[in-house]
Scaffold this motif. Structure first.
Motif, PDB file in Angstrom:
ATOM      1  N   SER A 157       0.822  -1.213   0.000  1.00 43.53           N
ATOM      2  CA  SER A 157       0.000   0.000   0.000  1.00 43.53           C
ATOM      3  C   SER A 157       0.860   1.268   0.000  1.00 43.53           C
ATOM      4  O   SER A 157       1.881   1.334   0.690  1.00 43.53           O
ATOM      5  CB  SER A 157      -0.892   0.013   1.246  1.00 43.53           C
ATOM      6  N   ARG A 201       0.172   3.683   1.573  1.00 48.21           N
ATOM      7  CA  ARG A 201      -0.001   4.273   2.926  1.00 48.21           C
ATOM      8  C   ARG A 201       0.704   3.466   3.997  1.00 48.21           C
ATOM      9  O   ARG A 201       0.522   3.717   5.189  1.00 48.21           O
ATOM     10  CB  ARG A 201      -1.496   4.340   3.270  1.00 48.21           C
ATOM     11  N   LEU A 218      -8.744   1.748  -2.651  1.00 47.72           N
ATOM     12  CA  LEU A 218      -8.657   1.916  -4.103  1.00 47.72           C
ATOM     13  C   LEU A 218      -9.604   2.998  -4.627  1.00 47.72           C
ATOM     14  O   LEU A 218      -9.648   3.275  -5.815  1.00 47.72           O
ATOM     15  CB  LEU A 218      -9.001   0.581  -4.792  1.00 47.72           C
ATOM     16  N   SER A 234      -8.772   7.186   0.083  1.00 46.58           N
ATOM     17  CA  SER A 234      -8.476   7.847  -1.209  1.00 46.58           C
ATOM     18  C   SER A 234      -9.213   9.165  -1.387  1.00 46.58           C
ATOM     19  O   SER A 234      -8.685  10.091  -2.008  1.00 46.58           O
ATOM     20  CB  SER A 234      -8.886   6.946  -2.378  1.00 46.58           C
ATOM     21  N   GLU A 243      -7.372  12.355  -0.521  1.00 47.80           N
ATOM     22  CA  GLU A 243      -5.976  12.392  -0.983  1.00 47.80           C
ATOM     23  C   GLU A 243      -5.878  13.114  -2.322  1.00 47.80           C
ATOM     24  O   GLU A 243      -6.761  12.995  -3.169  1.00 47.80           O
ATOM     25  CB  GLU A 243      -5.440  10.966  -1.177  1.00 47.80           C
ATOM     26  N   PRO A 303      -2.213   9.045  -4.627  1.00 50.14           N
ATOM     27  CA  PRO A 303      -2.242   7.861  -3.768  1.00 50.14           C
ATOM     28  C   PRO A 303      -1.257   7.966  -2.590  1.00 50.14           C
ATOM     29  O   PRO A 303      -0.063   8.158  -2.782  1.00 50.14           O
ATOM     30  CB  PRO A 303      -1.863   6.718  -4.718  1.00 50.14           C
TER      31      PRO A 303
END
Ligand SMILES: O=C(O)c1ccccc1N[C@@H]1O[C@H](COP(=O)(O)O)[C@@H](O)[C@H]1O
Length: 273
Positions: free
Chosen positions: A35, A37, A144, A189, A192, A195
């Protein structure tokens, strides 16, 4: 009862502060290397200390083994574990027992048939998160920005707190709450600008938009309760309101068994006594 707002995938002190100062009830930290993150244990320690007692700290993992979970729990000191992989009901029970923490199980949703596994999970989990099913080719099971058909949850009768996620943003969060009557919303997401790169203004906007739906309504928002032996420590959050007395009555299901999918029927009837 107030809505639970979770901002997930926080990875810097600055954006964590924005979420906390804007009134996020839960702040989520991702521990999944593929990820964007994903947090190192070092950063998790720092952010965990910073967030302590200001919101419920959520550790998001995907099929993590005991050693990985132990490291995360040690450094972050989460209030709740979000299990976002293919963890079985038995594994949930095992994790709860080993780590003495409440768990939130993510259920991937695309069609009513995806609710078939819900009764089993609801018997053990402290909270359910309904997230959009990731496409087969995806490298991660969530985060996603994919939306699912919220109408799948429309007539859900779940006697457990539940939240929704998957492609939420400031524009669609009100409609997601209206359709699902979820007691909480979770976003990554949608706040943001790229990503893994949280945007301060998008976080504020999302929380404002979600909170705006909490004004007195003729329809009950339900799905929240906290009467498990392992409470998420949400009492520590200055924003959460999760007392057992806040439980609301479920709606009566109206979908046919065919429409709901075989196993979904039990979930729609209510999974626990
Ligand atoms: O955020 C991630 O990268 C992630 C990785 C693996 C599993 C779940 C992940 N995120 C969670 O997915 C939902 C929906 O996110 P989005 O708002 O659609 O981006 C949410 O719970 C995230 O925390």
């Amino acid at each position: 009862m107030s809505l639970i707002v979770k901002i997930c995938g926080l990875s810097t002190r600055e954006t964590l502060d924005v979420a906390l100062d804007s009134g996020a009830d839960m702040v989520g930290f991702v521990f999944f290397p593929p990820s964007p993150r994903h947090l190192s244990l070092e950063t998790a320690r720092e952010l965990g200390k910073h967030a302590k007692r200001r919101a419920t700290k959520v550790a998001l993992t995907v099929d993590a083994d005991d050693a990985t979970l132990a490291n995360i729990v040690e450094v972050l000191q989460p209030d709740i574990l979000q299990l976002h992989g293919r963890e079985t009901v038995a594994r949930l029970r095992d994790i709860k027992q080993k780590f003495a923490l409440p768990v939130m199980k993510a259920i991937a949703v695309e069609t009513p048939a995806d609710l078939a596994a819900l009764p089993g999970y609801a018997a053990v989990a402290d909270r359910i998160l309904f997230d959009a099913r990731a496409p087969k080719e995806a490298t991660r099971p969530g985060g996603l920005g994919t939306v699912f058909d919220w109408h799948v949850l429309e007539n859900l009768d779940l006697k457990l707190p539940f939240m929704v996620s998957g492609g939420l943003n400031a524009e669609n969060v009100a409609e997601a709450i209206r359709v699902t009557r979820a007691g909480g919303v979770d976003v990554s997401s949608g706040v943001e600008r790229a990503p893994g790169v949280k945007d301060a203004e998008m976080i504020r906007e999302f929380i404002r938009a979600a909170r705006a739906t909490s004004s007195p309504s003729p329809l009950p928002v339900y799905g929240e309760r906290s009467d498990r032996s392992c409470d998420p420590g949400e009492g520590e959050s200055p924003h959460s309101s999760l007392s057992p007395s806040s439980r609301k009555q479920p709606l009566t299901p109206t979908l046919s068994p065919q429409e709901r999918g075989e196993g979904a029927e039990a979930a729609l009837r209510g999974n626990k006594s």
